[in-house]
Write a protein that holds these residues in place. Structure first.
Motif, PDB file in Angstrom:
ATOM      1  N   MET A  21      -9.574  53.103 -42.929  1.00 60.34           N
ATOM      2  CA  MET A  21      -8.918  52.997 -41.643  1.00 60.34           C
ATOM      3  C   MET A  21      -7.463  53.375 -41.800  1.00 60.34           C
ATOM      4  SD  MET A  21      -8.107  48.994 -40.724  1.00 60.34           S
ATOM      5  CE  MET A  21      -9.226  48.245 -41.882  1.00 60.34           C
ATOM      6  N   LYS A  22      -6.850  53.721 -40.694  1.00 57.39           N
ATOM      7  CA  LYS A  22      -5.429  54.049 -40.687  1.00 57.39           C
ATOM      8  C   LYS A  22      -4.666  52.941 -39.987  1.00 57.39           C
ATOM      9  CE  LYS A  22      -6.348  58.958 -40.441  1.00 57.39           C
ATOM     10  NZ  LYS A  22      -6.214  60.181 -39.659  1.00 57.39           N
ATOM     11  N   GLU A  23      -3.415  52.739 -40.411  1.00 58.79           N
ATOM     12  CA  GLU A  23      -2.599  51.729 -39.741  1.00 58.79           C
ATOM     13  C   GLU A  23      -2.361  52.156 -38.296  1.00 58.79           C
ATOM     14  OE1 GLU A  23       0.077  54.619 -41.863  1.00 58.79           O
ATOM     15  OE2 GLU A  23      -1.615  53.415 -42.492  1.00 58.79           O
ATOM     16  N   THR A  24      -2.509  51.193 -37.395  1.00 58.93           N
ATOM     17  CA  THR A  24      -2.326  51.468 -35.970  1.00 58.93           C
ATOM     18  C   THR A  24      -2.261  50.161 -35.199  1.00 58.93           C
ATOM     19  OG1 THR A  24      -3.133  52.796 -34.106  1.00 58.93           O
ATOM     20  CG2 THR A  24      -4.780  51.594 -35.374  1.00 58.93           C
ATOM     21  N   VAL A  25      -1.848  50.243 -33.962  1.00 56.66           N
ATOM     22  CA  VAL A  25      -1.904  49.118 -33.026  1.00 56.66           C
ATOM     23  C   VAL A  25      -2.705  49.602 -31.830  1.00 56.66           C
ATOM     24  CG1 VAL A  25      -0.593  47.615 -31.489  1.00 56.66           C
ATOM     25  CG2 VAL A  25       0.303  48.156 -33.773  1.00 56.66           C
ATOM     26  N   ILE A  26      -3.735  48.844 -31.484  1.00 56.24           N
ATOM     27  CA  ILE A  26      -4.569  49.185 -30.328  1.00 56.24           C
ATOM     28  C   ILE A  26      -4.226  48.208 -29.216  1.00 56.24           C
ATOM     29  CG2 ILE A  26      -6.921  49.413 -29.470  1.00 56.24           C
ATOM     30  CD1 ILE A  26      -7.775  49.802 -32.444  1.00 56.24           C
ATOM     31  N   LYS A  27      -3.803  48.731 -28.085  1.00 55.88           N
ATOM     32  CA  LYS A  27      -3.437  47.895 -26.947  1.00 55.88           C
ATOM     33  C   LYS A  27      -4.684  47.566 -26.117  1.00 55.88           C
ATOM     34  CE  LYS A  27       1.069  47.941 -27.468  1.00 55.88           C
ATOM     35  NZ  LYS A  27       1.872  46.756 -27.593  1.00 55.88           N
ATOM     36  N   GLN A  28      -4.824  46.306 -25.740  1.00 53.02           N
ATOM     37  CA  GLN A  28      -5.926  45.899 -24.870  1.00 53.02           C
ATOM     38  C   GLN A  28      -5.778  46.593 -23.515  1.00 53.02           C
ATOM     39  OE1 GLN A  28      -7.739  41.732 -24.256  1.00 53.02           O
ATOM     40  NE2 GLN A  28      -6.038  41.812 -22.841  1.00 53.02           N
ATOM     41  N   ASP A  29      -6.873  47.144 -23.012  1.00 62.22           N
ATOM     42  CA  ASP A  29      -6.875  47.806 -21.712  1.00 62.22           C
ATOM     43  C   ASP A  29      -8.076  47.293 -20.918  1.00 62.22           C
ATOM     44  OD1 ASP A  29      -6.858  49.433 -19.495  1.00 62.22           O
ATOM     45  OD2 ASP A  29      -6.828  51.322 -20.616  1.00 62.22           O
ATOM     46  N   LEU A  30      -7.846  46.244 -20.121  1.00 67.03           N
ATOM     47  CA  LEU A  30      -8.939  45.616 -19.369  1.00 67.03           C
ATOM     48  C   LEU A  30      -9.485  46.520 -18.271  1.00 67.03           C
ATOM     49  CD1 LEU A  30      -7.700  41.918 -19.170  1.00 67.03           C
ATOM     50  CD2 LEU A  30      -9.263  42.975 -20.818  1.00 67.03           C
ATOM     51  N   SER A  31      -8.799  47.613 -17.954  1.00 69.87           N
ATOM     52  CA  SER A  31      -9.334  48.545 -16.963  1.00 69.87           C
ATOM     53  C   SER A  31     -10.553  49.296 -17.510  1.00 69.87           C
ATOM     54  CB  SER A  31      -8.262  49.543 -16.519  1.00 69.87           C
ATOM     55  OG  SER A  31      -7.982  50.477 -17.553  1.00 69.87           O
ATOM     56  N   LYS A  32     -10.783  49.203 -18.815  1.00 72.32           N
ATOM     57  CA  LYS A  32     -11.933  49.864 -19.440  1.00 72.32           C
ATOM     58  C   LYS A  32     -13.136  48.928 -19.572  1.00 72.32           C
ATOM     59  CE  LYS A  32      -9.272  53.352 -21.808  1.00 72.32           C
ATOM     60  NZ  LYS A  32      -9.005  54.047 -23.052  1.00 72.32           N
ATOM     61  N   GLU A  33     -13.065  47.755 -18.946  1.00 71.07           N
ATOM     62  CA  GLU A  33     -14.184  46.811 -18.972  1.00 71.07           C
ATOM     63  C   GLU A  33     -15.392  47.432 -18.262  1.00 71.07           C
ATOM     64  OE1 GLU A  33     -14.269  42.195 -18.093  1.00 71.07           O
ATOM     65  OE2 GLU A  33     -14.371  43.330 -16.208  1.00 71.07           O
ATOM     66  N   PHE A  34     -16.595  47.176 -18.807  1.00 70.19           N
ATOM     67  CA  PHE A  34     -17.816  47.689 -18.190  1.00 70.19           C
ATOM     68  C   PHE A  34     -18.907  46.623 -18.266  1.00 70.19           C
ATOM     69  CE2 PHE A  34     -17.587  49.007 -22.586  1.00 70.19           C
ATOM     70  CZ  PHE A  34     -18.844  48.754 -23.107  1.00 70.19           C
ATOM     71  N   HIS A  35     -19.832  46.684 -17.321  1.00 67.67           N
ATOM     72  CA  HIS A  35     -20.957  45.740 -17.264  1.00 67.67           C
ATOM     73  C   HIS A  35     -22.078  46.288 -18.125  1.00 67.67           C
ATOM     74  CE1 HIS A  35     -24.444  43.589 -15.532  1.00 67.67           C
ATOM     75  NE2 HIS A  35     -23.554  42.619 -15.446  1.00 67.67           N
ATOM     76  N   ILE A  36     -22.744  45.396 -18.877  1.00 68.75           N
ATOM     77  CA  ILE A  36     -23.881  45.821 -19.688  1.00 68.75           C
ATOM     78  C   ILE A  36     -25.138  45.071 -19.237  1.00 68.75           C
ATOM     79  CG2 ILE A  36     -22.471  46.481 -21.663  1.00 68.75           C
ATOM     80  CD1 ILE A  36     -23.334  43.866 -23.033  1.00 68.75           C
ATOM     81  N   ALA A  37     -26.288  45.610 -19.581  1.00 71.93           N
ATOM     82  CA  ALA A  37     -27.568  45.036 -19.181  1.00 71.93           C
ATOM     83  C   ALA A  37     -27.775  43.623 -19.719  1.00 71.93           C
ATOM     84  CB  ALA A  37     -28.713  45.946 -19.637  1.00 71.93           C
ATOM     85  N   GLU A  38     -27.016  43.260 -20.729  1.00 68.44           N
ATOM     86  CA  GLU A  38     -27.111  41.906 -21.298  1.00 68.44           C
ATOM     87  C   GLU A  38     -26.635  40.845 -20.310  1.00 68.44           C
ATOM     88  OE1 GLU A  38     -24.992  39.598 -24.932  1.00 68.44           O
ATOM     89  OE2 GLU A  38     -25.598  41.665 -25.343  1.00 68.44           O
ATOM     90  N   ASN A  39     -26.008  41.277 -19.211  1.00 72.52           N
ATOM     91  CA  ASN A  39     -25.577  40.389 -18.132  1.00 72.52           C
ATOM     92  C   ASN A  39     -24.165  39.848 -18.334  1.00 72.52           C
ATOM     93  OD1 ASN A  39     -26.201  39.583 -15.591  1.00 72.52           O
ATOM     94  ND2 ASN A  39     -27.313  37.759 -16.186  1.00 72.52           N
ATOM     95  N   CYS A  40     -23.307  40.686 -18.922  1.00 71.62           N
ATOM     96  CA  CYS A  40     -21.899  40.316 -19.069  1.00 71.62           C
ATOM     97  C   CYS A  40     -21.051  41.575 -19.025  1.00 71.62           C
ATOM     98  CB  CYS A  40     -21.671  39.539 -20.366  1.00 71.62           C
ATOM     99  SG  CYS A  40     -21.958  40.464 -21.876  1.00 71.62           S
ATOM    100  N   TYR A  41     -19.752  41.383 -19.089  1.00 73.62           N
ATOM    101  CA  TYR A  41     -18.793  42.482 -19.071  1.00 73.62           C
ATOM    102  C   TYR A  41     -18.159  42.608 -20.453  1.00 73.62           C
ATOM    103  CZ  TYR A  41     -19.311  42.250 -14.046  1.00 73.62           C
ATOM    104  OH  TYR A  41     -19.831  42.259 -12.784  1.00 73.62           O
TER     105      TYR A  41
END
Length: 123
Positions: free
Chosen positions: A1-21
């Motif tokens: 892996m490479k050093e990095t910071v990943i910012k949370q982006d809740l606009s990318k939330e999606f619903h899955i068939a498991e019945n959650c987001y």
């Protein structure tokens, strides 16, 4: 892996068939040993019973209350700060028993892959 910071982006939330987001926080081939997803279960909702082949999972409860059903254990109440350990091929599901969203991190090793997922919901 490479050093990095990943910012949370809740606009990318999606619903899955498991019945959650789900919001994928970190799940890339550059870091194959682990994945981290933010899961959100709405009040009164139970996720589908499932298991992961070759993948261990941990739930870290961030907020809300729930009832975790893991393998042969009796259903157990969970709340913020609790960690649920789920070995590979262990049946699992969780119910939001509170009045607010149940939010937790799902940490998988190795990283989550759709190929590992098996729905085993009772008919």
């Amino acid at each position: 892996m490479k050093e990095t910071v990943i910012k949370q982006d809740l606009s990318k939330e999606f619903h899955i068939a498991e019945n959650c987001y789900i919001t994928e926080l970190s799940n890339t081939p550059d870091d194959p040993d682990v994945s981290i997803a933010r899961a959100r279960v709405m009040p009164g909702v139970t996720t589908r019973r499932h298991r992961l082949a070759g993948t261990a999972e941990r739930y870290y409860i961030i907020s809300g209350r729930g009832m975790a059903e893991i393998g042969k254990l009796p259903p157990m109440e969970v709340e913020a700060g609790d960690v649920v350990l789920i070995p590979p091929m262990c049946p699992q599901r969780i119910t939001n028993t509170g009045s607010k969203d149940l939010i937790f991190l799902a940490v998988c090793t190795p990283r989550f892959s759709d190929d590992a997922y098996e729905d085993i919901e009772d008919s």
